[in-house]
Design a protein around this motif. Structure first.
Motif, PDB file in Angstrom:
ATOM      1  N   ARG A 107      -2.119   3.311  -0.934  1.00 50.13           N
ATOM      2  CA  ARG A 107      -2.938   2.678  -1.968  1.00 50.13           C
ATOM      3  C   ARG A 107      -3.649   1.438  -1.442  1.00 50.13           C
ATOM      4  NH1 ARG A 107      -1.290   4.580  -7.027  1.00 50.13           N
ATOM      5  NH2 ARG A 107       0.613   5.854  -6.987  1.00 50.13           N
ATOM      6  N   ASN A 108      -4.793   1.117  -2.055  1.00 50.07           N
ATOM      7  CA  ASN A 108      -5.528  -0.085  -1.673  1.00 50.07           C
ATOM      8  C   ASN A 108      -4.708  -1.331  -2.011  1.00 50.07           C
ATOM      9  OD1 ASN A 108      -8.114   1.243  -0.963  1.00 50.07           O
ATOM     10  ND2 ASN A 108      -8.186   1.729  -3.147  1.00 50.07           N
ATOM     11  N   SER A 149     -12.111  -8.552   0.387  1.00 50.89           N
ATOM     12  CA  SER A 149     -11.466  -8.627  -0.916  1.00 50.89           C
ATOM     13  C   SER A 149     -12.300  -9.433  -1.905  1.00 50.89           C
ATOM     14  CB  SER A 149     -10.074  -9.250  -0.782  1.00 50.89           C
ATOM     15  OG  SER A 149     -10.169 -10.624  -0.458  1.00 50.89           O
ATOM     16  N   VAL A 200     -11.797   7.148   1.565  1.00 45.63           N
ATOM     17  CA  VAL A 200     -12.754   6.041   1.533  1.00 45.63           C
ATOM     18  C   VAL A 200     -13.702   6.120   2.716  1.00 45.63           C
ATOM     19  CG1 VAL A 200     -11.161   4.518   0.305  1.00 45.63           C
ATOM     20  CG2 VAL A 200     -11.207   4.486   2.822  1.00 45.63           C
ATOM     21  N   PHE A 235      -6.016   5.456  -1.505  1.00 49.96           N
ATOM     22  CA  PHE A 235      -7.053   5.557  -0.483  1.00 49.96           C
ATOM     23  C   PHE A 235      -6.723   6.642   0.535  1.00 49.96           C
ATOM     24  CE2 PHE A 235      -4.362   2.591   1.962  1.00 49.96           C
ATOM     25  CZ  PHE A 235      -4.508   3.050   3.260  1.00 49.96           C
ATOM     26  N   GLN A 260      -7.772  -2.226  -6.367  1.00 49.24           N
ATOM     27  CA  GLN A 260      -6.379  -2.468  -6.013  1.00 49.24           C
ATOM     28  C   GLN A 260      -5.468  -1.443  -6.694  1.00 49.24           C
ATOM     29  OE1 GLN A 260      -4.730  -6.271  -7.429  1.00 49.24           O
ATOM     30  NE2 GLN A 260      -4.212  -6.725  -5.302  1.00 49.24           N
ATOM     31  N   VAL A 296     -15.380  -1.834   1.169  1.00 44.88           N
ATOM     32  CA  VAL A 296     -14.978  -1.371   2.496  1.00 44.88           C
ATOM     33  C   VAL A 296     -16.074  -1.757   3.498  1.00 44.88           C
ATOM     34  CG1 VAL A 296     -14.396   0.622   3.934  1.00 44.88           C
ATOM     35  CG2 VAL A 296     -13.660   0.554   1.527  1.00 44.88           C
ATOM     36  N   SER A 346      -8.603  -5.266  -4.030  1.00 44.82           N
ATOM     37  CA  SER A 346      -9.891  -4.756  -4.499  1.00 44.82           C
ATOM     38  C   SER A 346     -11.004  -5.374  -3.660  1.00 44.82           C
ATOM     39  CB  SER A 346     -10.113  -5.117  -5.974  1.00 44.82           C
ATOM     40  OG  SER A 346      -9.159  -4.499  -6.803  1.00 44.82           O
ATOM     41  N   VAL A 357     -11.261  -4.196   4.169  1.00 50.23           N
ATOM     42  CA  VAL A 357     -11.862  -4.460   2.857  1.00 50.23           C
ATOM     43  C   VAL A 357     -12.140  -5.951   2.721  1.00 50.23           C
ATOM     44  CG1 VAL A 357     -11.446  -4.480   0.361  1.00 50.23           C
ATOM     45  CG2 VAL A 357     -10.815  -2.475   1.712  1.00 50.23           C
ATOM     46  N   VAL A 383     -13.633  -0.407  -3.745  1.00 48.88           N
ATOM     47  CA  VAL A 383     -12.289   0.107  -4.006  1.00 48.88           C
ATOM     48  C   VAL A 383     -11.542  -0.825  -4.953  1.00 48.88           C
ATOM     49  CG1 VAL A 383     -12.141   1.334  -1.813  1.00 48.88           C
ATOM     50  CG2 VAL A 383     -11.328  -1.028  -1.947  1.00 48.88           C
ATOM     51  N   PRO A 396       0.803  -1.222   0.000  1.00 50.23           N
ATOM     52  CA  PRO A 396       0.000   0.000   0.000  1.00 50.23           C
ATOM     53  C   PRO A 396       0.835   1.270   0.000  1.00 50.23           C
ATOM     54  CG  PRO A 396       0.074  -0.929   2.194  1.00 50.23           C
ATOM     55  CD  PRO A 396       0.814  -1.890   1.305  1.00 50.23           C
TER      56      PRO A 396
END
Length: 227
Positions: free
Chosen positions: A108-109, A146, A169, A181, A177, A115, A112, A144, A175, A71
């Motif tokens: 970063r996320n 996934s 977020v 965020f 990947q 949330v 994917s 998250v 969200v 991330p």
């Protein structure tokens, strides 16, 4: 390379202040060229340091639903099994990435998904590698669900220099990947909590690039990226 939106206001006012200081000092010490040159040189260095801190380099993102992508830019400082007390309330594998002031501070996320949980916690400002920083410092917690199935928790943690965490977020958001965020201003850390059977793809001390470095692979029936 572009400048991140979180830095534009700071850079504008910093530049304005530095210009005013230099004009004032030039008028005060018009006959002393050496002093003026030193002040001008120091001003340029300060501005360039801020400029590189708020840089937002282009990243060719690595995307795969079974993988957990770093991330943030930084260095892996923790890989261990711990009790996660806020959301899971059981044992998880923790991976922590320390971000120094010279790293890109975009977060970063890592996966994917949707949330399922978000919380902001005001707090202290221990140095980011302090054991208590994960539970005592200013921080956000994002969970998250996934697309691969397992829930992944990641936490922005402010460091000794950081005084503001920014996030983009909220609960219920979908969200992707590698997308941003949030952002942490100055030294900081990101913790990721994953199931105990998750396969690690990084080692302690390894450097990471946000959106590109694979840090782990989730155990799912379709886990086949690495064979």
């Amino acid at each position: 390379m572009k400048i991140h939106k979180e830095g534009r206001r700071i850079l504008f006012f910093t530049l304005l202040i530095l210009l005013v200081v230099n004009i004032f000092m030039f008028q005060l010490n018009a006959a002393n060229r050496l002093v003026n040159q030193l002040i001008a040189g120091a001003s340029v260095i300060v501005f360039l340091l801020l400029l590189q801190f708020f840089r937002s380099p282009y990243r060719n993102l690595l995307l795969h639903e079974d993988l957990i992508i770093a991330p943030a830019d930084g260095k892996v400082v923790v890989i261990e099994d711990v009790e996660e007390p806020e959301y899971f309330k059981d044992k998880r594998k923790q991976i922590s990435i320390f971000m120094s002031p010279i790293n890109v501070h975009i977060t970063r996320n890592p996966v994917s998904g949707i949330v399922k949980y978000f919380r902001y916690h005001p707090g202290n400002y221990f140095v980011a590698w302090h054991p208590k920083s994960s539970t005592k410092n200013e921080r956000t917690t994002v969970v998250v669900e996934s697309t691969a199935g397992p829930e992944v928790l990641f936490r922005q943690i402010a460091g000794a220099m950081a005084r503001r965490i920014v996030w983009y977020v909220k609960e219920g958001d979908e969200v992707s990947q590698g997308e941003e965020f949030g952002f942490i201003k100055f030294g900081s850390r990101v913790d990721i909590f994953v199931p105990l059977d998750t396969e690690m793809k990084v080692e302690l001390g390894q450097k990471t690039k946000g959106g590109q470095t694979v840090i782990a692979q989730l155990k799912t029936p379709g886990s086949s990226f690495f064979g």
